[in-house]
Design an enzyme around this catalytic site. Structure first.
Site, PDB file in Angstrom:
ATOM      1  N   ASP A 184       0.871  -1.158   0.000  1.00  0.00           N
ATOM      2  CA  ASP A 184       0.000   0.000   0.000  1.00  0.00           C
ATOM      3  C   ASP A 184       0.916   1.218   0.000  1.00  0.00           C
ATOM      4  OD1 ASP A 184      -2.225   1.751   0.607  1.00  0.00           O
ATOM      5  OD2 ASP A 184      -3.184   0.040   1.580  1.00  0.00           O
ATOM      6  N   ASP A 242      -2.960   4.670  -2.417  1.00  0.00           N
ATOM      7  CA  ASP A 242      -4.022   5.236  -1.581  1.00  0.00           C
ATOM      8  C   ASP A 242      -4.561   6.534  -2.193  1.00  0.00           C
ATOM      9  OD1 ASP A 242      -5.300   4.968   1.114  1.00  0.00           O
ATOM     10  OD2 ASP A 242      -4.422   6.955   1.417  1.00  0.00           O
ATOM     11  N   GLU A 286      -6.594   3.384  -5.761  1.00  0.00           N
ATOM     12  CA  GLU A 286      -7.838   3.472  -4.986  1.00  0.00           C
ATOM     13  C   GLU A 286      -8.594   4.711  -5.458  1.00  0.00           C
ATOM     14  OE1 GLU A 286      -9.626   3.998  -0.473  1.00  0.00           O
ATOM     15  OE2 GLU A 286      -7.902   5.141  -1.139  1.00  0.00           O
ATOM     16  N   HIS A 332     -10.982  -2.603   3.992  1.00  0.00           N
ATOM     17  CA  HIS A 332     -10.871  -2.185   5.393  1.00  0.00           C
ATOM     18  C   HIS A 332     -11.627  -0.894   5.695  1.00  0.00           C
ATOM     19  CE1 HIS A 332      -8.056   0.113   3.133  1.00  0.00           C
ATOM     20  NE2 HIS A 332      -7.839   0.905   4.155  1.00  0.00           N
ATOM     21  N   ASP A 333     -12.233  -0.284   4.676  1.00  0.00           N
ATOM     22  CA  ASP A 333     -12.997   0.952   4.889  1.00  0.00           C
ATOM     23  C   ASP A 333     -14.504   0.731   4.806  1.00  0.00           C
ATOM     24  OD1 ASP A 333     -10.644   2.498   5.045  1.00  0.00           O
ATOM     25  OD2 ASP A 333     -10.561   2.668   2.855  1.00  0.00           O
TER      26      ASP A 333
HETATM   27  C1  GLC Z   1      -7.837   5.449   2.061  1.00  0.00           C
HETATM   28  C2  GLC Z   1      -7.646   4.290   2.992  1.00  0.00           C
HETATM   29  C3  GLC Z   1      -8.261   4.625   4.307  1.00  0.00           C
HETATM   30  C4  GLC Z   1      -7.550   5.842   4.857  1.00  0.00           C
HETATM   31  C5  GLC Z   1      -7.594   6.984   3.866  1.00  0.00           C
HETATM   32  C6  GLC Z   1      -6.602   8.046   4.230  1.00  0.00           C
HETATM   33  O1  GLC Z   1      -9.172   5.653   1.747  1.00  0.00           O
HETATM   34  O2  GLC Z   1      -8.162   3.117   2.429  1.00  0.00           O
HETATM   35  O3  GLC Z   1      -8.194   3.566   5.220  1.00  0.00           O
HETATM   36  O4  GLC Z   1      -8.129   6.228   6.072  1.00  0.00           O
HETATM   37  O5  GLC Z   1      -7.250   6.586   2.570  1.00  0.00           O
HETATM   38  O6  GLC Z   1      -5.305   7.607   3.976  1.00  0.00           O
END
Ligand code: GLC
Ligand code: CA
Length: 548
Positions: A116, A218, A281, A342-343
């Site tokens: 990541d 990310d 992402e 995980h979100d």
């Molecule tokens: C992404 C991650 C999340 C995080 C955010 C800020 O959306 O998946 O878990 O809190 O970015 O880095």
């Protein structure tokens, strides 16, 4: 009235299995949230050595690659998404030597390792930010996004932070605000600054040189913000029970045209190394999402497709979104599907345990790379977190709205022991009480379990070029039945899924029934059955039928 997909659609995707044997196209990506996967030293927090000890499980499951959420040194304000050093390992997760060993042992088993990468923001604890905040003349001042206060002394514009409140934090030492799209502890880097790009590229090389097989980047759509910092407009659809970030439409704070140059640069760097993958992402509507493949496919290999996470669980809706996605993909762009991460809420809680099996078959039979979130293969559900156990900063900032992400981040359930085989200490988040029955050890022995189903589906996907490389052709989306064909060469597979609680029937006559044979049912008890002209589906059953 029944919703239908557009009439007489053509097959999409080139059914040419052997022409393009690329691992990130054909295999399954498995996301590991490292805090919660396996704890090797009884501190209640998962770690790299824990992952290493569980590699044989991943091999048994036959996933292709693991993506590990951030493991870098971090104050853990956002559990590792606040990076204090892009080229190190947080001591709670282990050491660089342990990381190297994990990669070597994964590779020895044919497993790829994806990291990541969190380039949009660092931690306030990062030395770059420490230096940046010292003075307006700091050589690193422009590495972050500093602005003067508005005339009334307030924030420079109306932009909101994703975890609540203004996205601007006042820093009294220099009398300016810095921008943070997430927590105040996560200041955004200034990707318009070429020095930032160079530093970040060096960090990517650091890991690529160590052998990692790619990155999940990310919030990649956030990297560039409007040069004029114009206010975001209000979102007329916002309701008070929704996250405060959604009060505004994020049209100026993210997804700016210049971001595609940044992505293309990352891609060029990745391409200097053989066989690596760049995943982005991206939470955006379909047409803006697919732009991240880049002009001439020079962007991300896989802009994450989260449609299944937000879709209403109905056959016509899902048929329509698959069709729209297939139509929106650029020529040669490889599709992908994500069911959880995980979100987000756990899939088994979103659709219920029976439909979770249908969801597994859907994820693993659609055209494109599937990403599987740890624990979904054993049907883990959202775990209720007592208020005094809450960890997620979002839940702490905006309590009671159901925004907290802890429920989907609870420890992996390996066995029935008190620590679920995850830890012999006290787990950082509560274990699900169902771990005594719902655990890898028990479900692996059960020939009808959801884990057995996932393993069989992954194996089927590997064996069948029609599934991992074939074309996609919609067949039916009526009532609760979703059916589609996957074809490669002479092989034709019909996937039929029952999204409802009543039995259903699908007429196979238009598709040729002489050689129809069930390869797999979500109930795991119909293998080899030759269905008659009418294919019967039990409640919440999905089947894969070979129509050679
Ligand atoms: C992404 C991650 C999340 C995080 C955010 C800020 O959306 O998946 O878990 O809190 O970015 O880095
Ligand atoms: Ca540990």
């Amino acid at each position: 009235m029944v919703d239908r997909p557009p009439p007489a659609p053509a097959a999409t995707g080139r059914p040419d299995p052997d022409a393009d044997p690329v691992w990130w196209k054909h295999g399954v990506i498995y996301q590991i949230y490292p805090r919660s996967f396996m704890d090797s030293n009884a501190d209640g927090i998962g770690d790299l050595e824990g992952i290493r000890r569980r590699l044989d499980y991943l091999l048994w499951l036959r996933v292709e690659a693991i993506w590990i959420s951030p493991i870098y040194p971090s104050p853990m304000a956002d559990f590792g998404y606040d990076v204090a050093d892009y080229c190190g390992i947080a001591p709670i997760f282990g050491t660089l030597a342990e990381f190297d060993r994990l990669v070597a042992e994964a590779h020895a088993r044919g497993l790829k390792v994806i990291l990541d990468f969190v380039p949009n923001h660092s931690s306030t604890a990062h030395p770059w930010f420490q230096e940046s905040r010292v003075s307006r003349n700091s050589p690193k001042r422009d590495w972050y996004i500093w602005r003067d206060p508005a005339p009334d002394g307030g924030p420079p514009n109306n932009w909101l932070a994703n975890f609540g409140g203004s996205a601007w934090e006042y820093d009294a030492a220099t009398g300016q605000y810095y921008y943070h799209a997430f927590l105040p502890e996560q200041p955004d880097l200034n990707w318009r600054n070429p020095e930032v790009r160079r530093a970040m590229h060096a960090a990517m090389r650091f890991w690529l040189d160590r052998g990692v097989d790619g990155f999940r980047v990310d919030v990649i759509w956030h990297l560039i913000k409007d040069e004029q910092f114009r206010d975001n407009p209000p979102n007329p659809a916002w309701q008070p029970h929704q996250a405060s970030i959604d009060r505004l439409l994020q049209i100026h704070s993210a997804d700016q045209p210049e971001v595609h140059d940044v992505v293309a640069e990352m891609r060029s760097l990745i391409d200097e190394y053989p066989d690596r993958v760049l995943i982005g992402e991206i939470y955006l509507p379909m047409e803006r999402l697919v732009a991240y493949y880049g002009p001439d496919l020079r962007g991300a290999h896989l802009p994450f497709n989260f449609q299944l996470i937000f879709a209403a669980w109905s056959a016509p809706q899902i048929a329509r979104l698959v069709q729209e996605y297939e139509a929106a993909l650029p020529e040669g762009g490889w599709p992908n599907w994500v069911m959880g991460n995980h979100d987000q809420k756990r899939i088994a809680s979103r659709v219920g345990p029976a439909q979770a099996r249908v969801a597994a078959m859907l994820l693993l039979t659609l055209r494109g790379t599937p990403t599987l979130y740890y624990g979904d293969e054993i049907g883990m559900e959202n775990v209720a977190i007592p208020p005094d156990c809450v960890q997620d900063p979002w839940e702490k900032n905006e309590p009671g709205l159901g925004l907290g992400r802890d429920p989907a981040r609870t420890p992996m359930q390996w066995d029935a022991s008190p620590g679920a085989g995850f830890t012999t200490g006290t787990p950082w988040l509560p274990l699900s009480p169902d771990h005594r029955e719902r655990n890898v050890e028990a479900l692996a022995r059960d020939p009808r379990s959801i884990l057995t189903l996932y393993r069989r589906l992954i194996a089927l996907r590997r064996e069948q070029p029609a599934l991992h490389a074939g074309s996609y052709l919609p067949v039916a989306a009526e009532g609760n039945v979703l059916a589609f064909l996957r074809c490669a060469g002479a092989a034709r597979l019909l996937i039929a899924l029952n999204f409802g609680q009543a039995p259903q029937c699908l007429d196979l006559r238009p598709h040729g029934i002489a050689s129809a044979r069930i390869l797999l049912s979500t109930a795991l008890d119909r293998e080899g059955e030759a269905p008659g002209p009418m294919l019967h589906l039990r409640p919440a059953e999905g089947v894969a039928v070979a129509l050679e």
